[in-house]
Design a protein around this motif. Structure first.
Motif, PDB file in Angstrom:
ATOM      1  N   MET A  53       0.855  -1.179   0.000  1.00 48.37           N
ATOM      2  CA  MET A  53       0.000   0.000   0.000  1.00 48.37           C
ATOM      3  C   MET A  53       0.892   1.230   0.000  1.00 48.37           C
ATOM      4  O   MET A  53       2.082   1.146   0.311  1.00 48.37           O
ATOM      5  CB  MET A  53      -0.942  -0.043   1.209  1.00 48.37           C
ATOM      6  N   THR A  54       0.315   2.372  -0.347  1.00 44.99           N
ATOM      7  CA  THR A  54       1.105   3.592  -0.414  1.00 44.99           C
ATOM      8  C   THR A  54       1.644   3.958   0.965  1.00 44.99           C
ATOM      9  O   THR A  54       0.980   3.751   1.983  1.00 44.99           O
ATOM     10  CB  THR A  54       0.264   4.763  -0.949  1.00 44.99           C
ATOM     11  N   GLY A  55       2.843   4.497   0.998  1.00 48.18           N
ATOM     12  CA  GLY A  55       3.413   4.981   2.245  1.00 48.18           C
ATOM     13  C   GLY A  55       2.851   6.349   2.570  1.00 48.18           C
ATOM     14  O   GLY A  55       2.382   7.076   1.682  1.00 48.18           O
ATOM     15  N   GLY A  68      -4.362   1.049  -1.558  1.00 45.47           N
ATOM     16  CA  GLY A  68      -3.848   0.025  -2.462  1.00 45.47           C
ATOM     17  C   GLY A  68      -4.988  -0.627  -3.223  1.00 45.47           C
ATOM     18  O   GLY A  68      -6.139  -0.604  -2.778  1.00 45.47           O
ATOM     19  N   THR A  69      -4.662  -1.176  -4.386  1.00 45.00           N
ATOM     20  CA  THR A  69      -5.639  -1.899  -5.201  1.00 45.00           C
ATOM     21  C   THR A  69      -5.153  -3.320  -5.393  1.00 45.00           C
ATOM     22  O   THR A  69      -3.996  -3.538  -5.762  1.00 45.00           O
ATOM     23  CB  THR A  69      -5.814  -1.218  -6.574  1.00 45.00           C
ATOM     24  N   PRO A 185       7.637  -2.478   8.109  1.00 43.94           N
ATOM     25  CA  PRO A 185       6.354  -1.851   7.767  1.00 43.94           C
ATOM     26  C   PRO A 185       5.232  -2.409   8.640  1.00 43.94           C
ATOM     27  O   PRO A 185       5.360  -3.471   9.255  1.00 43.94           O
ATOM     28  CB  PRO A 185       6.159  -2.247   6.301  1.00 43.94           C
ATOM     29  N   TYR A 186       4.151  -1.674   8.692  1.00 41.28           N
ATOM     30  CA  TYR A 186       2.958  -2.173   9.370  1.00 41.28           C
ATOM     31  C   TYR A 186       2.362  -3.283   8.507  1.00 41.28           C
ATOM     32  O   TYR A 186       2.136  -3.104   7.313  1.00 41.28           O
ATOM     33  CB  TYR A 186       1.937  -1.057   9.570  1.00 41.28           C
ATOM     34  N   VAL A 187       2.121  -4.434   9.131  1.00 42.77           N
ATOM     35  CA  VAL A 187       1.662  -5.617   8.396  1.00 42.77           C
ATOM     36  C   VAL A 187       0.405  -6.183   9.070  1.00 42.77           C
ATOM     37  O   VAL A 187       0.333  -6.273  10.283  1.00 42.77           O
ATOM     38  CB  VAL A 187       2.769  -6.702   8.356  1.00 42.77           C
TER      39      VAL A 187
END
Length: 195
Positions: A53-55, A68-69, A185-187
């Motif tokens: 996804m975008t930061g 995000g797509t 990253p956040y997951v």
């Protein structure tokens, strides 16, 4: 007398030919049946989350949105019945794992994630596509796409994902030295189920 005999002969010959044309050559008097078994297929789906996804960059004032797509989702209901079906998803909290400097894992609540299935397109010969709406995720299964009846066939859609990042959120933890570009990253783990 000769002219009369010729006319009678022509009329008689025409009548015989006309009668022969109306009579079937090989009349069959029978009845038969033919069988064909149609077996049920499967209910299946290919559903995935976006690869990334975008930061976002925190500014301490405004909430941010990471988006995000996903790749196209495909649902196939080949069971040949009007049995209801539903594609559901559950997710875990987003976690930035503890790093070498940041020793505490940080989290964003799963409720900050919204999945919008978008428009569902029915494949050729399928029933009418079901309608959908945005769904806020949680740790329990949430219905993303469902059909109570007339959901036979194949369907496709391209869902979008949106993660709300509050202004007071923690940044992602460094996985190496402070100032390094390497971060955890956040997951979140998302589980998709079709039934």
């Amino acid at each position: 007398m000769r002219a009369r005999t010729s006319i009678c002969g022509i009329i008689a010959t025409t009548g015989i030919l006309f009668f022969a044309a109306l009579t079937p050559a090989n009349a069959v008097d029978s009845t038969d049946t033919i069988d064909s078994t149609v077996s049920a297929g499967n209910l299946s789906a290919t559903a995935t989350a976006p690869d990334a996804m975008t930061g976002v960059t925190l500014d301490g004032i405004n909430a941010k949105t990471s988006t995000g797509t996903a790749s196209a989702w495909n649902i196939t209901n080949a069971r040949g019945s009007n049995a209801a079906w539903s594609l559901t998803a559950s997710a875990t909290d987003f976690t930035s794992a503890a790093g070498t400097i940041d020793l505490t894992a940080r989290t964003l609540p799963v409720g900050n994630l919204t999945i919008t299935p978008g428009t569902v397109t029915a494949g050729a010969g399928s029933d009418t596509a079901p309608t959908t709406s945005a769904v806020v995720m949680s740790g329990t299964a949430q219905s993303l796409v469902s059909s109570s009846t007339l959901g036979k066939g194949s369907f496709s859609l391209a869902p979008t994902f949106s993660l709300a990042v509050p202004a007071n959120s923690y940044r992602s933890n460094f996985s190496a030295a402070v100032g390094s570009t390497a971060v955890n990253p956040y997951v979140s783990t998302i589980t998709f189920t079709i039934a």
